[in-house]
Design an enzyme around this catalytic site. Structure first.
Site, PDB file in Angstrom:
ATOM      1  N   HIS A  18      18.678 -94.532  -9.345  1.00  0.00           N
ATOM      2  CA  HIS A  18      17.401 -94.009  -8.810  1.00  0.00           C
ATOM      3  C   HIS A  18      16.531 -94.965  -7.695  1.00  0.00           C
ATOM      4  CE1 HIS A  18      17.049 -91.889 -13.003  1.00  0.00           C
ATOM      5  NE2 HIS A  18      17.472 -91.049 -11.989  1.00  0.00           N
ATOM      6  N   LYS A  42      15.987 -80.501 -20.851  1.00  0.00           N
ATOM      7  CA  LYS A  42      16.655 -82.014 -21.564  1.00  0.00           C
ATOM      8  C   LYS A  42      15.417 -82.336 -22.367  1.00  0.00           C
ATOM      9  CE  LYS A  42      18.409 -84.251 -17.655  1.00  0.00           C
ATOM     10  NZ  LYS A  42      18.304 -85.110 -16.476  1.00  0.00           N
ATOM     11  N   ARG A  91      25.260 -86.867  -6.460  1.00  0.00           N
ATOM     12  CA  ARG A  91      26.233 -87.809  -6.735  1.00  0.00           C
ATOM     13  C   ARG A  91      27.542 -87.020  -6.469  1.00  0.00           C
ATOM     14  NH1 ARG A  91      23.841 -89.136 -12.565  1.00  0.00           N
ATOM     15  NH2 ARG A  91      23.754 -86.932 -12.349  1.00  0.00           N
ATOM     16  N   SER A 129      21.486 -91.423 -16.250  1.00  0.00           N
ATOM     17  CA  SER A 129      20.491 -91.914 -17.626  1.00  0.00           C
ATOM     18  C   SER A 129      21.125 -91.550 -18.823  1.00  0.00           C
ATOM     19  CB  SER A 129      19.193 -91.164 -17.272  1.00  0.00           C
ATOM     20  OG  SER A 129      18.555 -91.612 -16.432  1.00  0.00           O
TER      21      SER A 129
HETATM   22  O1  PNS Z   1      16.194 -85.636 -13.469  1.00  0.00           O
HETATM   23  P1  PNS Z   1      16.371 -84.290 -13.478  1.00  0.00           P
HETATM   24  O2  PNS Z   1      16.241 -84.168 -14.944  1.00  0.00           O
HETATM   25  O3  PNS Z   1      17.552 -83.800 -12.912  1.00  0.00           O
HETATM   26  O4  PNS Z   1      15.094 -83.674 -12.790  1.00  0.00           O
HETATM   27  C1  PNS Z   1      14.979 -82.170 -12.640  1.00  0.00           C
HETATM   28  C2  PNS Z   1      13.416 -81.817 -12.485  1.00  0.00           C
HETATM   29  C3  PNS Z   1      12.568 -82.474 -13.456  1.00  0.00           C
HETATM   30  C4  PNS Z   1      13.155 -82.530 -11.136  1.00  0.00           C
HETATM   31  C5  PNS Z   1      13.300 -80.445 -12.495  1.00  0.00           C
HETATM   32  O5  PNS Z   1      13.703 -79.951 -13.806  1.00  0.00           O
HETATM   33  C6  PNS Z   1      11.910 -80.090 -11.955  1.00  0.00           C
HETATM   34  O6  PNS Z   1      11.689 -79.817 -11.041  1.00  0.00           O
HETATM   35  N1  PNS Z   1      11.226 -79.571 -13.198  1.00  0.00           N
HETATM   36  C7  PNS Z   1       9.745 -79.294 -12.926  1.00  0.00           C
HETATM   37  C8  PNS Z   1       9.524 -77.580 -13.113  1.00  0.00           C
HETATM   38  C9  PNS Z   1      10.018 -77.057 -11.678  1.00  0.00           C
HETATM   39  O7  PNS Z   1       9.272 -77.067 -10.670  1.00  0.00           O
HETATM   40  N2  PNS Z   1      11.132 -76.421 -11.509  1.00  0.00           N
HETATM   41  C10 PNS Z   1      11.704 -75.930 -10.234  1.00  0.00           C
HETATM   42  C11 PNS Z   1      12.066 -74.764  -9.996  1.00  0.00           C
HETATM   43  S1  PNS Z   1      13.711 -74.827 -10.247  1.00  0.00           S
END
Ligand code: PNS
Length: 160
Positions: A18, A42, A91, A129
């Site tokens: 990150h 998650k 990745r 992570s």
């Molecule tokens: O590190 P991650 O878990 O891959 O991140 C995913 C994250 C948190 C960026 C994604 O789940 C997110 O944007 N969550 C907020 C809700 C939202 O706006 N979802 C997008 C519609 S697909």
């Protein structure tokens, strides 16, 4: 106009992968807001407060960054903060489908906000992570993969 990006994620916990994306993102953007967002798929090991603390400590010497958290839609948050871009690291091929889906959904929700992908550094291609947490849980050496504060905190968490 200041170019601001939101770098969203679960950051459970922040890894060197990150931090690499943030450092490289700063070559493109004037300012990066690193935001902890809820990922409904998650379960997390660390609370939002703990994750915020780990990010703040890891980024304390990195200028033009800010750490924040938000519960809601990412594009709404980006709009509120005046950011025109969402920064994501990519990745291996396995990330592609999920990232593509999310980028298209975010674009459908707000066409003014662009998703920008940076390929992860080769060193971090297999770092995540989740895999780091698993290694740490069983006493594996994760020193080269996470900031020192994360290493200490993970060790303490699993010692309990
Ligand atoms: O590190 P991650 O878990 O891959 O991140 C995913 C994250 C948190 C960026 C994604 O789940 C997110 O944007 N969550 C907020 C809700 C939202 O706006 N979802 C997008 C519609 S697909």
């Amino acid at each position: 106009m200041e170019r601001t990006a939101v770098y969203p994620g679960s950051f459970d916990p922040v890894t060197n992968g990150h931090l690499d994306i943030i450092q490289r993102g700063l070559k493109i953007f004037d300012r990066i807001i690193v935001t902890i967002l809820e990922n409904p798929g998650k379960e997390t090991l660390f609370t939002v407060e703990e994750r915020t603390g780990l990010l703040n400590e890891s980024l304390k010497t990195v200028e033009n960054t800010e750490v924040d958290s938000y519960g809601g839609l990412l594009v709404d948050y980006a709009h509120q903060r005046g950011a025109h871009a969402i920064l994501r690291g990519m990745r291996a091929v396995s990330d592609f489908e999920y990232e593509f889906q999310m980028a298209l959904m975010n674009r459908r929700l707000n066409r003014e906000i662009q998703t920008v992908f940076l390929m992860t550094g080769l060193r971090w291609i297999f770092t995540s992570s989740s895999i780091i947490k698993e290694a740490a849980k069983f006493g594996g050496d994760i020193e080269s993969m996470v900031p020192p504060v994360v290493q200490r905190t993970l060790q303490e968490k699993f010692r309990k």
